[in-house]
Design a protein around this motif. Structure first.
Motif, PDB file in Angstrom:
ATOM      1  N   ARG A  68       0.821  -1.205   0.000  1.00  0.00           N
ATOM      2  CA  ARG A  68       0.000   0.000   0.000  1.00  0.00           C
ATOM      3  C   ARG A  68       0.857   1.259   0.000  1.00  0.00           C
ATOM      4  NH1 ARG A  68      -4.310   2.108   4.555  1.00  0.00           N
ATOM      5  NH2 ARG A  68      -5.243   3.701   3.239  1.00  0.00           N
ATOM      6  N   TYR A  69       1.874   1.273   0.820  1.00  0.00           N
ATOM      7  CA  TYR A  69       2.755   2.442   0.868  1.00  0.00           C
ATOM      8  C   TYR A  69       4.140   2.126   0.319  1.00  0.00           C
ATOM      9  CZ  TYR A  69      -0.828   3.904   4.161  1.00  0.00           C
ATOM     10  OH  TYR A  69      -2.007   4.212   4.754  1.00  0.00           O
ATOM     11  N   GLY A  70       4.550   0.888   0.430  1.00  0.00           N
ATOM     12  CA  GLY A  70       5.922   0.551   0.101  1.00  0.00           C
ATOM     13  C   GLY A  70       6.170   0.134  -1.326  1.00  0.00           C
ATOM     14  N   GLY A  71       5.105  -0.136  -2.049  1.00  0.00           N
ATOM     15  CA  GLY A  71       5.263  -0.753  -3.364  1.00  0.00           C
ATOM     16  C   GLY A  71       5.725   0.173  -4.459  1.00  0.00           C
ATOM     17  N   VAL A  72       5.887  -0.403  -5.621  1.00  0.00           N
ATOM     18  CA  VAL A  72       6.218   0.388  -6.801  1.00  0.00           C
ATOM     19  C   VAL A  72       5.029   1.300  -7.101  1.00  0.00           C
ATOM     20  CG1 VAL A  72       7.886  -1.177  -7.812  1.00  0.00           C
ATOM     21  CG2 VAL A  72       5.463  -1.592  -8.175  1.00  0.00           C
ATOM     22  N   PRO A  73       5.294   2.474  -7.693  1.00  0.00           N
ATOM     23  CA  PRO A  73       4.253   3.486  -7.907  1.00  0.00           C
ATOM     24  C   PRO A  73       2.969   2.934  -8.519  1.00  0.00           C
ATOM     25  CG  PRO A  73       6.387   4.344  -8.546  1.00  0.00           C
ATOM     26  CD  PRO A  73       6.603   2.921  -8.176  1.00  0.00           C
ATOM     27  N   GLU A  74       3.108   2.124  -9.562  1.00  0.00           N
ATOM     28  CA  GLU A  74       1.929   1.619 -10.260  1.00  0.00           C
ATOM     29  C   GLU A  74       0.998   0.867  -9.312  1.00  0.00           C
ATOM     30  OE1 GLU A  74       2.824  -0.022 -13.946  1.00  0.00           O
ATOM     31  OE2 GLU A  74       0.750  -0.591 -14.411  1.00  0.00           O
ATOM     32  N   ILE A  75       1.563  -0.010  -8.512  1.00  0.00           N
ATOM     33  CA  ILE A  75       0.759  -0.796  -7.578  1.00  0.00           C
ATOM     34  C   ILE A  75       0.218   0.076  -6.469  1.00  0.00           C
ATOM     35  CG2 ILE A  75       0.905  -2.614  -5.841  1.00  0.00           C
ATOM     36  CD1 ILE A  75       2.670  -4.140  -7.680  1.00  0.00           C
ATOM     37  N   ARG A  76       1.035   1.008  -5.993  1.00  0.00           N
ATOM     38  CA  ARG A  76       0.579   1.907  -4.938  1.00  0.00           C
ATOM     39  C   ARG A  76      -0.644   2.679  -5.403  1.00  0.00           C
ATOM     40  NH1 ARG A  76       5.695   4.397  -3.718  1.00  0.00           N
ATOM     41  NH2 ARG A  76       4.842   6.236  -4.730  1.00  0.00           N
ATOM     42  N   ARG A  77      -0.598   3.149  -6.630  1.00  0.00           N
ATOM     43  CA  ARG A  77      -1.726   3.896  -7.158  1.00  0.00           C
ATOM     44  C   ARG A  77      -2.960   3.016  -7.281  1.00  0.00           C
ATOM     45  NH1 ARG A  77      -0.757   5.512 -12.222  1.00  0.00           N
ATOM     46  NH2 ARG A  77       1.451   5.404 -11.675  1.00  0.00           N
ATOM     47  N   ALA A  78      -2.765   1.785  -7.742  1.00  0.00           N
ATOM     48  CA  ALA A  78      -3.887   0.861  -7.885  1.00  0.00           C
ATOM     49  C   ALA A  78      -4.567   0.635  -6.543  1.00  0.00           C
ATOM     50  CB  ALA A  78      -3.400  -0.464  -8.464  1.00  0.00           C
ATOM     51  N   ILE A  79      -3.777   0.435  -5.499  1.00  0.00           N
ATOM     52  CA  ILE A  79      -4.360   0.208  -4.172  1.00  0.00           C
ATOM     53  C   ILE A  79      -5.059   1.459  -3.675  1.00  0.00           C
ATOM     54  CG2 ILE A  79      -3.848  -0.332  -1.763  1.00  0.00           C
ATOM     55  CD1 ILE A  79      -1.643  -2.125  -2.630  1.00  0.00           C
ATOM     56  N   ALA A  80      -4.431   2.616  -3.878  1.00  0.00           N
ATOM     57  CA  ALA A  80      -5.035   3.873  -3.422  1.00  0.00           C
ATOM     58  C   ALA A  80      -6.404   4.073  -4.060  1.00  0.00           C
ATOM     59  CB  ALA A  80      -4.113   5.043  -3.754  1.00  0.00           C
ATOM     60  N   THR A  81      -6.481   3.805  -5.349  1.00  0.00           N
ATOM     61  CA  THR A  81      -7.751   3.965  -6.059  1.00  0.00           C
ATOM     62  C   THR A  81      -8.827   3.058  -5.467  1.00  0.00           C
ATOM     63  OG1 THR A  81      -6.507   4.413  -8.083  1.00  0.00           O
ATOM     64  CG2 THR A  81      -8.848   3.890  -8.324  1.00  0.00           C
ATOM     65  N   GLU A  82      -8.490   1.791  -5.313  1.00  0.00           N
ATOM     66  CA  GLU A  82      -9.446   0.821  -4.777  1.00  0.00           C
ATOM     67  C   GLU A  82      -9.833   1.197  -3.355  1.00  0.00           C
ATOM     68  OE1 GLU A  82     -10.803  -1.784  -6.193  1.00  0.00           O
ATOM     69  OE2 GLU A  82      -9.544  -2.442  -7.868  1.00  0.00           O
ATOM     70  N   MET A  83      -8.874   1.737  -2.633  1.00  0.00           N
ATOM     71  CA  MET A  83      -9.124   2.102  -1.239  1.00  0.00           C
ATOM     72  C   MET A  83     -10.125   3.244  -1.168  1.00  0.00           C
ATOM     73  SD  MET A  83      -7.599   0.231   0.823  1.00  0.00           S
ATOM     74  CE  MET A  83      -7.538   0.021   2.599  1.00  0.00           C
ATOM     75  N   LYS A  84      -9.995   4.187  -2.068  1.00  0.00           N
ATOM     76  CA  LYS A  84     -10.924   5.317  -2.095  1.00  0.00           C
ATOM     77  C   LYS A  84     -12.337   4.806  -2.362  1.00  0.00           C
ATOM     78  CE  LYS A  84      -8.412   8.762  -3.848  1.00  0.00           C
ATOM     79  NZ  LYS A  84      -7.928   9.761  -4.830  1.00  0.00           N
ATOM     80  N   LEU A  85     -12.418   3.845  -3.276  1.00  0.00           N
ATOM     81  CA  LEU A  85     -13.712   3.237  -3.577  1.00  0.00           C
ATOM     82  C   LEU A  85     -14.292   2.570  -2.347  1.00  0.00           C
ATOM     83  CD1 LEU A  85     -13.343   3.018  -7.025  1.00  0.00           C
ATOM     84  CD2 LEU A  85     -14.987   1.219  -6.453  1.00  0.00           C
TER      85      LEU A  85
END
Lengths: 235, 235
Positions: B141-158
């Motif tokens: 969630r915080y430590g990953g590569v940018p692409e994955i971090r963004r994917a999690i952030a998006t899903e988290m907002k949802l």
DNA sequence: CATTTGAGTGCACGGTTGTACACTGACAAT
DNA sequence: ATTGTCAGTGTACAACCGTGCACTCAAATG
């Protein structure tokens, strides 16, 4: 090119082989910097360089060679300063947590820190002036290699118990038992940490603005304090 | 040995070169598994194997070659399933978030989820049955590569906005405006996520026990709900 | 039946990594 | 003035990395 790096040609320009002065580009004039001072300088360069390299990657993603390269030394010289990359990481954890603790101390000295807004201001300022260190902490807290994760967890527990003591001194919380205080401190810390992460991400495309993040955090903190004021200790 | 791996000698024992059956050790008898089914099987092996390899490392720390190795295929065959390791990572994010959403749906169906204990039970059960996926999410969630971090952030907002809707249906919160509801939902989610992390770390040397973690989380959640009951919306 | 498809193979490449080893030479201490 | 220390050097190596390429051959297609 036989095997190793051949970059930073400017510094290597001094032709004498194995020239000690090649390391850490000598910016200051010609003052004969002491030996210990020089060592401290490259050590700092290693630490700072690592944080810089972590702008878009995790600690595990930066290599010893890269770190040495940005510090202007040859890979094997790294070991003159740290026994391993993990050790460097642990030092970074300590450095970061020192900043965190300093922040708590600042908050303690500031009058009326029980108002959410004031404490948040301090947080925002600290995050802005030490972005790299906070990014390191938030990135490695859960994602890092086990050794570093454990180091952060330990320091974090210490931080929570410091805040617990602070809370115990606040009017109206004297009747609380230690467990409840710690529970509340833990909640506050984890909420604040979420703010840190949002701040680091703020003002980036697709993220909320800093003002929004702070406004939301302030209300969350107020909500928690409201809950605390109505809490029946020992349940 | 020219260059490449020479492991899994048992499977290579079949001497015919380029034997397709070497992949994903054929456990079931001799039923002629369909082609698509076989592909799906190695695809799953790649995904599961990656999660397994992440037991003590971050996503960035596992290599394409390792993943292919544990799935029993040659490195280049990886690309038959994913265009890159990042793509595999994004699929893992989706898989993990599907579980998270399923959990929310379960909680919705369960009567009296407004009591903190019941929802926490669901959380604990889900974390225990899907440890690897939750570890992946919390680690990246915080430590990953940018692409994955963004994917999690998006899903988290949802996820937060789903919970916001749920909250709006609870008695006593109808008068709240959307911003306040979202603020509370965000606080609840981030607190729950902290619990997930603690649960994954629980019952390990030097960590609190699962019971303690749950007990503390339950009180934290009650404290938040207490705060909400006294909240003056729109401030 | 003959043909096409595509998951999997083996080899090869150029690059990076951590680290062992023997070295040098400026500074510090004697 | 002599010597010792030690941060830094260059060379070397074995291991691993991602990926391009030409291949095979069982299953699917017609």
């Amino acid at each position: 090119m036989p095997d190793d790096e051949r970059e930073h040609p400017e510094v290597v320009a001094v032709l004498s082989p194995a020239n000690t002065l090649t390391a850490v580009s000598q910016s200051t004039g010609a003052e004969p910097e002491s030996r210990a001072a020089r060592k401290e300088r490259t050590r700092k360069a290693l630490l700072d360089g690592t944080l810089e390299l972590m702008a878009d990657r995790s600690f595990a993603g930066v290599s010893l060679r890269e770190i040495a390269r940005t510090a202007g030394i040859v890979p094997t010289a790294f070991y003159r300063h740290f026994a391993s990359i993990e050790e460097l990481g642990v030092v970074l954890v300590e450095e970061g947590m020192r900043i965190l603790r300093q922040m708590l101390r600042d908050a303690r000295r500031t009058p009326s820190t029980k108002s959410a807004g004031a404490s948040l201001d301090i947080l925002v300022r600290q995050v802005r002036t030490h972005e790299a260190q906070f990014r390191f902490l938030s990135r490695e807290r859960y994602g890092g290699v086990p050794e570093i994760r454990r180091a952060i967890a330990t320091e974090m527990k210490l931080f929570v118990s410091e805040l617990t003591v602070d809370l115990s001194r606040i009017d109206g919380l004297q009747s609380w038992d230690h467990d409840d205080l710690e529970m509340a401190a833990d909640l506050i810390v984890s909420t604040m940490f979420a703010v840190v992460v949002d701040l680091l991400e703020a003002d980036r495309p697709g993220s909320r603005s800093e003002a929004e993040v702070v406004a939301r955090a302030e209300r969350q903190l107020r909500l928690i304090m409201l809950g605390m004021s109505g809490w029946n200790p020992g349940t």
